[in-house]
Motif scaffolding. Structure first.
Motif, PDB file in Angstrom:
ATOM      1  N   ILE A 134       0.838  -1.198   0.000  1.00 24.95           N
ATOM      2  CA  ILE A 134       0.000   0.000   0.000  1.00 24.95           C
ATOM      3  C   ILE A 134       0.876   1.251   0.000  1.00 24.95           C
ATOM      4  N   LYS A 135       1.978   1.208   0.693  1.00 25.39           N
ATOM      5  CA  LYS A 135       2.905   2.345   0.715  1.00 25.39           C
ATOM      6  C   LYS A 135       3.551   2.574  -0.650  1.00 25.39           C
ATOM      7  N   GLU A 136       3.991   1.495  -1.298  1.00 21.66           N
ATOM      8  CA  GLU A 136       4.851   1.621  -2.471  1.00 21.66           C
ATOM      9  C   GLU A 136       4.124   1.498  -3.806  1.00 21.66           C
ATOM     10  N   THR A 137       3.094   0.657  -3.887  1.00 25.32           N
ATOM     11  CA  THR A 137       2.437   0.414  -5.183  1.00 25.32           C
ATOM     12  C   THR A 137       0.912   0.414  -5.048  1.00 25.32           C
ATOM     13  N   PRO A 138       0.319   1.515  -4.587  1.00 23.43           N
ATOM     14  CA  PRO A 138      -1.140   1.536  -4.386  1.00 23.43           C
ATOM     15  C   PRO A 138      -1.938   1.445  -5.685  1.00 23.43           C
ATOM     16  N   PHE A 139      -1.437   2.012  -6.776  1.00 20.57           N
ATOM     17  CA  PHE A 139      -2.175   1.971  -8.041  1.00 20.57           C
ATOM     18  C   PHE A 139      -2.283   0.539  -8.559  1.00 20.57           C
ATOM     19  N   GLU A 140      -1.161  -0.182  -8.546  1.00 25.82           N
ATOM     20  CA  GLU A 140      -1.172  -1.567  -9.017  1.00 25.82           C
ATOM     21  C   GLU A 140      -2.072  -2.434  -8.135  1.00 25.82           C
ATOM     22  N   LEU A 141      -2.039  -2.178  -6.830  1.00 25.91           N
ATOM     23  CA  LEU A 141      -2.892  -2.941  -5.915  1.00 25.91           C
ATOM     24  C   LEU A 141      -4.366  -2.693  -6.208  1.00 25.91           C
TER      25      LEU A 141
END
Length: 306
Positions: free
Chosen positions: A78-85
């Motif tokens: 959630i900190k590093e790749t929220p868009f992909e998640l």
């Protein structure tokens, strides 16, 4: 409208209901202390983390830890790749919601099996972690002795699997948070002059059937509770502040002085809490919990346990 960061999962022992009492237990003039480091060695669902980082901008650094690698991977993702998640969660939501109950159960069990392979990248692992949390029975997170998630399917009409607003709000807050995976004692090296520790360990069970400590395959037994007390003593000697919450075993058995004896050199208060996660709805309800700190406690709403 500003969307506030909040827990992205339902977690046993979540502390949203204790925020008012915890705030009263903070060190005197806490908001005036500059460059505070907030350290939470058992982060769980993060209710206190997200609240305190938004409430007190004088906290410039935070460190969180948990022994559950799926949970800490979720925080990192959630900190590093929220868009992909969010993209992955949206696909799952679009596939899942149109299904009838039987097909949903089949879909759930297939995703649970895939999650338990432990061979996924961080984005898919976190997407399945959140999906299972939103659709499993009672929102529990429980693993067996092999560390495999084993909670059965839950029947929810319209679960919100992809909560983009919360994920992006949480991601923004987590930018100043160091995320660790491992033993709680490893957090000590991150302490600075103005450090506040908040401990929310797996609670000591009130009865043989009330334990919800199966977040990991490792048990947090009485010896671990004693080791945590020794760690709190070390923190106190080093001049750091701490607040700790735990179950009030004395409320169940007036003769059980386990925590009163263990933390007798510190301040102990009993506060009302509500147990929201229980398989039996009749057993959910108010009980007392302990707040323990090495600071003088302000007036708290509390009840005697006997």
């Amino acid at each position: 409208m500003v969307i506030k960061a909040k827990p992205f999962i339902k977690w046993v022992g979540g502390k949203t209901q204790l925020i008012e009492s915890i705030e009263k237990a903070l060190p005197k003039n806490f908001s005036d202390i500059k460059n505070v480091t907030y350290i939470e060695p058992f982060v769980g669902g993060g209710a206190i983390l997200f609240w305190i980082l938004q409430q007190y901008p004088n906290i410039t650094t935070a460190v969180i830890n948990d022994i559950n690698p799926d949970l800490t991977t979720a925080y990192k993702t959630i900190k590093e790749t929220p868009f992909e998640l969010c993209d992955f969660l949206q696909i799952i939501q679009d596939e899942y919601l149109p299904l009838d109950e039987n097909k949903r159960k089949e879909y759930y069990l297939n995703k649970r099996e895939r999650f338990n392979t432990k061979l996924l990248d961080s984005v898919e692992n976190t997407a399945l972690f959140i999906f299972l949390n939103r659709t499993c029975f009672n929102g529990l997170y429980r693993v067996n002795s092999k560390g495999l998630f084993n909670v059965p399917f839950g029947r929810y009409a319209n679960p919100k699997i992809c909560d983009k607003q919360t994920i992006f709000a949480d991601s923004e807050i987590l930018q100043k948070v160091e995320i660790l995976t491992g033993d709680f004692e490893n957090t000590l090296k991150y302490a600075t002059n103005n450090s506040l520790f908040y401990f929310d360990p797996p609670y000591k069970p009130l009865s043989a059937t009330s334990s919800f400590n199966s977040y990991t395959k490792e048990d947090f037994n009485d010896l671990e509770q004693i080791r945590l007390r020794d760690f709190c003593k070390k923190i106190d000697l080093l001049g750091y502040n701490f607040i700790l919450s735990n179950s009030d075993v004395k409320g169940k058995n007036p003769n059980d002085n386990f925590f009163d004896d263990l933390y007798k050199q510190f301040s102990i208060k009993r506060v009302f809490a509500t147990r929201m996660v229980n398989a039996n709805a009749e057993k959910r309800g108010k009980l007392t919990e302990l707040l323990i700190t090495n600071q003088p406690l302000k007036e708290l709403k509390y009840v005697k346990a006997i």
